[in-house]
Design a protein around this motif. Structure first.
Motif, mmCIF file in Angstrom:
data_model
loop_
_atom_site.group_PDB
_atom_site.id
_atom_site.type_symbol
_atom_site.label_atom_id
_atom_site.label_comp_id
_atom_site.label_asym_id
_atom_site.label_seq_id
_atom_site.Cartn_x
_atom_site.Cartn_y
_atom_site.Cartn_z
ATOM 1 N N MET A 44 0.829 -1.206 0.000
ATOM 2 C CA MET A 44 0.000 0.000 0.000
ATOM 3 C C MET A 44 0.869 1.264 0.000
ATOM 4 S SD MET A 44 -2.800 1.297 2.766
ATOM 5 C CE MET A 44 -1.525 1.907 3.859
ATOM 6 N N LEU A 45 1.929 1.258 0.789
ATOM 7 C CA LEU A 45 2.787 2.439 0.853
ATOM 8 C C LEU A 45 3.557 2.650 -0.449
ATOM 9 C CD1 LEU A 45 4.162 2.149 4.495
ATOM 10 C CD2 LEU A 45 2.443 3.736 3.620
ATOM 11 N N ILE A 46 3.958 1.564 -1.100
ATOM 12 C CA ILE A 46 4.711 1.681 -2.343
ATOM 13 C C ILE A 46 3.813 2.155 -3.480
ATOM 14 C CG2 ILE A 46 5.915 0.332 -4.118
ATOM 15 C CD1 ILE A 46 7.086 -1.338 -1.797
ATOM 16 N N THR A 47 2.618 1.619 -3.582
ATOM 17 C CA THR A 47 1.746 1.927 -4.719
ATOM 18 C C THR A 47 0.884 3.159 -4.497
ATOM 19 O OG1 THR A 47 0.037 0.441 -3.885
ATOM 20 C CG2 THR A 47 1.648 -0.478 -5.445
ATOM 21 N N HIS A 48 0.741 3.618 -3.275
ATOM 22 C CA HIS A 48 -0.091 4.798 -3.011
ATOM 23 C C HIS A 48 0.655 6.036 -3.477
ATOM 24 C CE1 HIS A 48 -2.262 7.860 -0.690
ATOM 25 N NE2 HIS A 48 -3.280 7.032 -0.814
ATOM 26 N N PRO A 49 -0.002 6.911 -4.250
ATOM 27 C CA PRO A 49 0.713 8.071 -4.782
ATOM 28 C C PRO A 49 1.073 9.117 -3.735
ATOM 29 C CG PRO A 49 -1.605 8.182 -5.352
ATOM 30 C CD PRO A 49 -1.376 6.849 -4.710
ATOM 31 N N GLY A 50 0.433 9.100 -2.604
ATOM 32 C CA GLY A 50 0.732 10.071 -1.563
ATOM 33 C C GLY A 50 0.020 11.379 -1.814
ATOM 34 N N GLU A 51 0.457 12.413 -1.130
ATOM 35 C CA GLU A 51 -0.150 13.730 -1.287
ATOM 36 C C GLU A 51 0.243 14.327 -2.637
ATOM 37 O OE1 GLU A 51 -2.283 15.229 0.785
ATOM 38 O OE2 GLU A 51 -2.239 13.386 1.986
ATOM 39 N N PRO A 52 -0.704 14.901 -3.372
ATOM 40 C CA PRO A 52 -0.364 15.506 -4.653
ATOM 41 C C PRO A 52 0.425 16.804 -4.457
ATOM 42 C CG PRO A 52 -2.670 15.879 -4.151
ATOM 43 C CD PRO A 52 -2.125 14.963 -3.077
ATOM 44 N N ASP A 53 1.345 17.061 -5.375
ATOM 45 C CA ASP A 53 2.103 18.303 -5.325
ATOM 46 C C ASP A 53 1.211 19.442 -5.807
ATOM 47 O OD1 ASP A 53 4.369 16.993 -4.468
ATOM 48 O OD2 ASP A 53 5.090 16.650 -6.508
ATOM 49 N N GLU A 54 1.231 20.565 -5.091
ATOM 50 C CA GLU A 54 0.407 21.699 -5.501
ATOM 51 C C GLU A 54 0.999 22.388 -6.725
ATOM 52 O OE1 GLU A 54 -0.441 24.283 -2.266
ATOM 53 O OE2 GLU A 54 -1.051 22.651 -0.949
ATOM 54 N N LYS A 55 2.301 22.246 -6.941
ATOM 55 C CA LYS A 55 2.948 22.876 -8.077
ATOM 56 C C LYS A 55 2.732 22.086 -9.368
ATOM 57 C CE LYS A 55 6.569 24.777 -5.161
ATOM 58 N NZ LYS A 55 8.007 24.780 -4.862
ATOM 59 N N ALA A 56 2.422 20.816 -9.257
ATOM 60 C CA ALA A 56 2.248 19.988 -10.448
ATOM 61 C C ALA A 56 0.978 20.410 -11.181
ATOM 62 C CB ALA A 56 2.163 18.526 -10.055
ATOM 63 N N PRO A 57 1.015 20.463 -12.504
ATOM 64 C CA PRO A 57 -0.180 20.842 -13.258
ATOM 65 C C PRO A 57 -1.246 19.761 -13.166
ATOM 66 C CG PRO A 57 1.545 20.128 -14.738
ATOM 67 C CD PRO A 57 2.148 20.185 -13.363
#
Length: 65
Positions: A44-57
């Protein structure tokens, strides 16, 4: 006769009650369960994308022409 079956000793000399599972088997099952939980957590930790970057489009969706 039934009393002699309940008090049977196995070859190692340890009494074994057939109504309860052996301690080694319970430890084995608990160990396998814990390993499976750890593998699921790691997956789950490896495949979960985590928090999205606010700078990413944002991903491109439909473009209006």
């Amino acid at each position: 006769m039934s009393d002699s079956r309940k008090d049977r000793t196995v070859s190692s000399g340890v009494r074994h009650d057939n109504s309860k599972p052996p301690r080694r088997m319970m430890i084995f099952v608990i160990t396998i369960f814990i390993i499976a939980c750890l593998l699921a957590l790691a997956f789950m930790l490896i495949t979960h994308p985590g928090e999205p970057d606010e700078k990413a489009p944002a991903p491109a969706t439909e473009q209006v022409r």
